[in-house]
Design a protein around this motif. Structure first.
Motif, PDB file in Angstrom:
ATOM      1  N   ILE A   5      49.870  16.526 -19.348  1.00 46.42           N
ATOM      2  CA  ILE A   5      51.113  15.872 -19.737  1.00 46.42           C
ATOM      3  C   ILE A   5      51.377  16.327 -21.162  1.00 46.42           C
ATOM      4  CG2 ILE A   5      52.297  13.698 -20.092  1.00 46.42           C
ATOM      5  CD1 ILE A   5      50.450  12.436 -18.122  1.00 46.42           C
ATOM      6  N   ALA A   6      52.254  17.294 -21.335  1.00 45.92           N
ATOM      7  CA  ALA A   6      52.515  17.835 -22.660  1.00 45.92           C
ATOM      8  C   ALA A   6      53.407  16.870 -23.416  1.00 45.92           C
ATOM      9  CB  ALA A   6      53.182  19.198 -22.541  1.00 45.92           C
ATOM     10  N   ILE A  22      52.451  18.648 -30.212  1.00 48.64           N
ATOM     11  CA  ILE A  22      51.198  17.956 -30.471  1.00 48.64           C
ATOM     12  C   ILE A  22      50.212  18.156 -29.338  1.00 48.64           C
ATOM     13  CG2 ILE A  22      52.303  16.210 -31.904  1.00 48.64           C
ATOM     14  CD1 ILE A  22      52.076  14.252 -29.568  1.00 48.64           C
ATOM     15  N   LYS A  23      50.656  18.736 -28.206  1.00 46.03           N
ATOM     16  CA  LYS A  23      49.770  19.184 -27.142  1.00 46.03           C
ATOM     17  C   LYS A  23      50.353  20.480 -26.595  1.00 46.03           C
ATOM     18  CE  LYS A  23      47.562  14.934 -25.538  1.00 46.03           C
ATOM     19  NZ  LYS A  23      47.285  14.083 -24.361  1.00 46.03           N
ATOM     20  N   GLN A  38      56.634  24.891 -12.517  1.00 46.36           N
ATOM     21  CA  GLN A  38      57.113  24.113 -11.385  1.00 46.36           C
ATOM     22  C   GLN A  38      56.080  23.021 -11.047  1.00 46.36           C
ATOM     23  OE1 GLN A  38      57.397  26.832  -8.157  1.00 46.36           O
ATOM     24  NE2 GLN A  38      59.172  25.866  -7.211  1.00 46.36           N
ATOM     25  N   TRP A  39      56.545  21.776 -10.895  1.00 44.97           N
ATOM     26  CA  TRP A  39      55.729  20.616 -10.510  1.00 44.97           C
ATOM     27  C   TRP A  39      54.702  20.198 -11.568  1.00 44.97           C
ATOM     28  CZ3 TRP A  39      55.534  24.251  -6.038  1.00 44.97           C
ATOM     29  CH2 TRP A  39      56.637  24.066  -5.195  1.00 44.97           C
ATOM     30  N   GLU A  40      54.816  20.753 -12.751  1.00 44.75           N
ATOM     31  CA  GLU A  40      53.978  20.314 -13.852  1.00 44.75           C
ATOM     32  C   GLU A  40      54.685  19.163 -14.553  1.00 44.75           C
ATOM     33  OE1 GLU A  40      51.202  22.942 -16.676  1.00 44.75           O
ATOM     34  OE2 GLU A  40      53.329  23.318 -16.923  1.00 44.75           O
ATOM     35  N   VAL A  41      53.919  18.199 -15.045  1.00 47.28           N
ATOM     36  CA  VAL A  41      54.507  17.008 -15.658  1.00 47.28           C
ATOM     37  C   VAL A  41      54.475  17.150 -17.179  1.00 47.28           C
ATOM     38  CG1 VAL A  41      54.366  14.502 -15.878  1.00 47.28           C
ATOM     39  CG2 VAL A  41      53.790  15.604 -13.701  1.00 47.28           C
ATOM     40  N   VAL A  42      55.634  16.923 -17.789  1.00 42.37           N
ATOM     41  CA  VAL A  42      55.788  17.082 -19.237  1.00 42.37           C
ATOM     42  C   VAL A  42      56.372  15.804 -19.821  1.00 42.37           C
ATOM     43  CG1 VAL A  42      56.865  18.441 -21.071  1.00 42.37           C
ATOM     44  CG2 VAL A  42      56.211  19.544 -18.931  1.00 42.37           C
ATOM     45  N   ASP A  43      55.809  15.358 -20.928  1.00 43.12           N
ATOM     46  CA  ASP A  43      56.347  14.216 -21.667  1.00 43.12           C
ATOM     47  C   ASP A  43      57.031  14.688 -22.930  1.00 43.12           C
ATOM     48  OD1 ASP A  43      53.947  11.482 -21.193  1.00 43.12           O
ATOM     49  OD2 ASP A  43      55.413  12.377 -19.853  1.00 43.12           O
ATOM     50  N   LEU A  44      58.264  14.290 -23.122  1.00 47.80           N
ATOM     51  CA  LEU A  44      58.960  14.471 -24.392  1.00 47.80           C
ATOM     52  C   LEU A  44      59.022  13.097 -25.050  1.00 47.80           C
ATOM     53  CD1 LEU A  44      59.876  16.883 -22.544  1.00 47.80           C
ATOM     54  CD2 LEU A  44      61.899  17.001 -23.996  1.00 47.80           C
ATOM     55  N   VAL A  45      58.358  12.946 -26.177  1.00 50.48           N
ATOM     56  CA  VAL A  45      58.196  11.635 -26.811  1.00 50.48           C
ATOM     57  C   VAL A  45      59.116  11.532 -28.025  1.00 50.48           C
ATOM     58  CG1 VAL A  45      56.569  10.031 -27.868  1.00 50.48           C
ATOM     59  CG2 VAL A  45      55.798  11.574 -26.036  1.00 50.48           C
ATOM     60  N   PHE A  85      60.622  10.688 -22.328  1.00 52.33           N
ATOM     61  CA  PHE A  85      61.334  11.366 -21.261  1.00 52.33           C
ATOM     62  C   PHE A  85      60.277  12.182 -20.509  1.00 52.33           C
ATOM     63  CE2 PHE A  85      64.016  15.464 -20.611  1.00 52.33           C
ATOM     64  CZ  PHE A  85      64.076  15.249 -19.246  1.00 52.33           C
ATOM     65  N   ARG A  86      59.882  11.686 -19.341  1.00 50.18           N
ATOM     66  CA  ARG A  86      58.852  12.338 -18.519  1.00 50.18           C
ATOM     67  C   ARG A  86      59.543  13.168 -17.445  1.00 50.18           C
ATOM     68  NH1 ARG A  86      54.014   8.646 -17.029  1.00 50.18           N
ATOM     69  NH2 ARG A  86      53.386   9.413 -19.101  1.00 50.18           N
ATOM     70  N   TYR A  87      59.117  14.415 -17.327  1.00 51.67           N
ATOM     71  CA  TYR A  87      59.877  15.347 -16.488  1.00 51.67           C
ATOM     72  C   TYR A  87      58.965  16.264 -15.687  1.00 51.67           C
ATOM     73  CZ  TYR A  87      63.287  18.921 -15.158  1.00 51.67           C
ATOM     74  OH  TYR A  87      64.075  19.784 -14.446  1.00 51.67           O
ATOM     75  N   SER A  88      59.391  16.560 -14.474  1.00 49.21           N
ATOM     76  CA  SER A  88      58.836  17.661 -13.690  1.00 49.21           C
ATOM     77  C   SER A  88      59.972  18.233 -12.858  1.00 49.21           C
ATOM     78  CB  SER A  88      57.694  17.182 -12.779  1.00 49.21           C
ATOM     79  OG  SER A  88      58.184  16.356 -11.741  1.00 49.21           O
ATOM     80  N   SER A  89      59.782  19.456 -12.393  1.00 50.70           N
ATOM     81  CA  SER A  89      60.859  20.107 -11.653  1.00 50.70           C
ATOM     82  C   SER A  89      60.308  20.825 -10.429  1.00 50.70           C
ATOM     83  CB  SER A  89      61.580  21.115 -12.545  1.00 50.70           C
ATOM     84  OG  SER A  89      62.558  21.830 -11.800  1.00 50.70           O
TER      85      SER A  89
END
Length: 548
Positions: A5-6, A22-23, A38-45, A85-89
């Motif tokens: 989770i970036a 920060i990650k 694709q299908w990886e989960v990323v957090d924008l804080v 904002f948690r995102y995956s595509s």
């Protein structure tokens, strides 16, 4: 490639909006671009640096656009003045997003996300339905999802308060190794109402019921404060769901449970809605999520069908990813099939196969999933013996579900409820170990027969259970170990040319296949027909049949 989770910290204090890594994010130093697969989960804080009144009620959305689609994804509050904002595509390419919020500090902030093609070999995306095979489950990339579930209600508690999730990592890796690809689990449970095995008191490290330090609200289960949510609970839960995603294990997430002594807020109260919406907001971006409103959804102590319907509608309104939704109550699913994506069953009867078959015939265009079939394999503790505890009997009931054309769930009493042994094969020799290997063998078999094309064929059951894949020319006949003789010859002679067909046997306990040899059509075979008689249930497999 390691799932992560970036987290990208968006500094909003005294400077223009910018991305500060920060990650790991693979951003290559570009402050306005986030890169992920694709299908990886990323957090924008987004950290505001100031207090906000009633932060869980703040409305904030990321409007994500590409050339083909627009998605409106809710942000969630993460404590410490942070909105995420948690995102995956599921699709590759450039995505542009802009934040819409009643908070001026957030409103109008923009960015780009560049999604590259998935590089993880065993990752196939979220679980979806198929128009071509409406009674089966698939991944987003079109691969069939052979739903083989494992119940572990207290998984959320295994490492709570430890600062790491080493035990959780061990258990999930073990389940992945043995072929399980789903965990039926609760967001939160408190304790069981039935008697506990006295031996659990002698091994408190295996007891997870009744802990007052774990609660999704403020306070504790015994002294509840519903005025807000316990963000630390969900930060820990993030680690659990993320590790499941790394192991490609789906979370069949039951948002409520009524019969585990949880002190829930009143139905449809502000606190109840806050909790429910928050779970949907926080976990919808994970591709390995399937929603379930509640375990034993219409249990007599709580809930109504109107309430469950409202929760389903609420789920679909909040979830911008359209994850699948069901309800752990066959009566509700049967009476409201248009509200759920698949039929969930709970059936302990001896005639399990027939009841599964009836459900499939009633709902031929919906997947059927038996979440509880009364087979609770024995463990060192008698936790909940149900109707069947013998490992072979429990395995047979799982095969009954599959040969009726449905999906199934495995329970081991040492991990399904408040007793949770995360490392069963590291226990003393006199501990009763689970027979996980039986399900490794099951996966090995069904990976070779195209389950998505298989249909039960009761007319061809003979004295076993028949599952036929006409498209690929395969017939399987499940034969209990006590059975002397069963045969698909009538079906074969009527429906297929068998000149080029082969036959072999599969041992459900050892996973052994006999040699594949030319199929022999016999009128009678009582004396030489099957191997492992009285030793193991077996499956007779005929391949290479050609439809007439």
């Amino acid at each position: 490639m390691k799932t992560f989770i970036a987290a990208l910290l968006l500094a909003l204090v005294g400077s223009p909006l910018g991305f500060a890594q920060i990650k790991e994010s693979n951003s290559n130093g570009k402050k306005d671009v986030v890169r992920c697969q694709q299908w990886e989960v990323v957090d924008l804080v987004y950290k505001l640096g100031r207090d906000v009144f009633d932060p869980f009620e703040v409305k904030a959305y990321a409007v994500v656009e590409d050339s083909a689609d627009t998605q409106r994804i809710p942000l969630f509050y993460n404590g410490d003045d942070e909105w995420v904002f948690r995102y995956s595509s599921a699709t590759v390419g450039e995505k542009r997003f802009a934040i819409e919020s009643e908070l001026e500090d957030l409103n109008g902030k923009k960015g780009r996300i560049l999604v590259s093609e998935n590089q993880k070999d065993d990752r196939h995306g979220g679980i979806v339905l198929s128009e071509e095979h409406p009674d089966r489950l698939f991944y987003e990339d079109g691969t069939h999802y052979f739903n083989l579930a494992f119940e572990c209600d207290w998984l959320f508690a295994l490492d709570y308060g430890n600062g790491n999730i080493k035990k959780t990592e061990h258990l999930l890796s073990l389940l992945n190794q043995y072929g399980f690809n789903q965990i039926v689990m609760n967001v939160y449970s408190y304790d069981v109402s039935w008697p506990k095995d006295p031996r659990l008191a002698e091994n408190p490290h295996h007891e997870f019921g009744g802990r007052e330090d774990i609660f999704p609200f403020l306070g504790s289960n015994s002294d509840s404060d519903y005025s807000s949510l316990n963000v630390e609970f969900f930060r820990h839960f993030d680690k659990v769901i993320s590790e499941m995603h790394e192991n490609e294990i789906v979370s069949h997430l039951m948002i409520y449970v009524w019969n585990k002594l949880v002190a829930w807020p009143e139905m449809e109260s502000e606190a109840d809605n806050r909790y429910y919406d928050y779970v949907i907001k926080r976990y919808q971006a994970f591709p390995n999520i399937v929603w379930d409103v509640s375990k034993e959804a219409l249990h007599r102590t709580r809930a109504t069908k109107e309430y469950i319907s409202e929760r389903i509608e609420r789920t679909r309104r909040v979830d911008s990813y359209d994850r699948l939704v069901s309800v752990h109550d066959y009566g509700f699913c049967r009476n409201h099939p248009d509200e759920v994506d698949f039929i969930s069953m709970q059936n302990w009867k001896h005639t399990l196969y027939q009841h599964m078959l009836e459900a499939k015939n009633e709902f031929p265009k919906m997947p059927i999933f038996n979440i509880e079939h009364g087979g609770y394999e024995e463990s060192p503790y008698v936790v909940f013996p149900g109707a069947y505890a013998n490992a072979e009997a429990c395995l047979r009931r799982n095969y009954m579900c599959l040969f009726a054309g449905g999906y199934t769930t495995y329970y081991w009493q040492g991990a399904s409820w408040n007793a949770l042994i995360y490392n069963p094969y590291e226990q003393p020799d006199d501990f009763i170990k689970p027979k996980f290997e039986y399900f490794t063998h099951m996966r090995k078999l069904f990976d070779t027969v195209g389950f998505e094309n298989c249909e039960p064929y009761p007319r061809g059951n003979s004295s076993g259970y028949n599952l036929t894949n006409k498209e690929d020319g395969i017939i399987m006949l499940y034969v209990p170990k006590e059975n002397h003789y069963a045969s698909p010859k009538v079906q074969i002679s009527r429906d297929f040319n068998y000149e080029n067909a082969t036959q072999q046997w599969f041992n459900t306990l050892t996973g052994e296949f006999t040699e594949e040899v030319p199929y022999v059509y016999k009128d009678l075979g009582f004396w030489d027909w099957r191997p492992w008689r009285y030793e193991a249930d077996a499956i007779f497999i005929v391949r290479g049949l050609e439809a007439k």
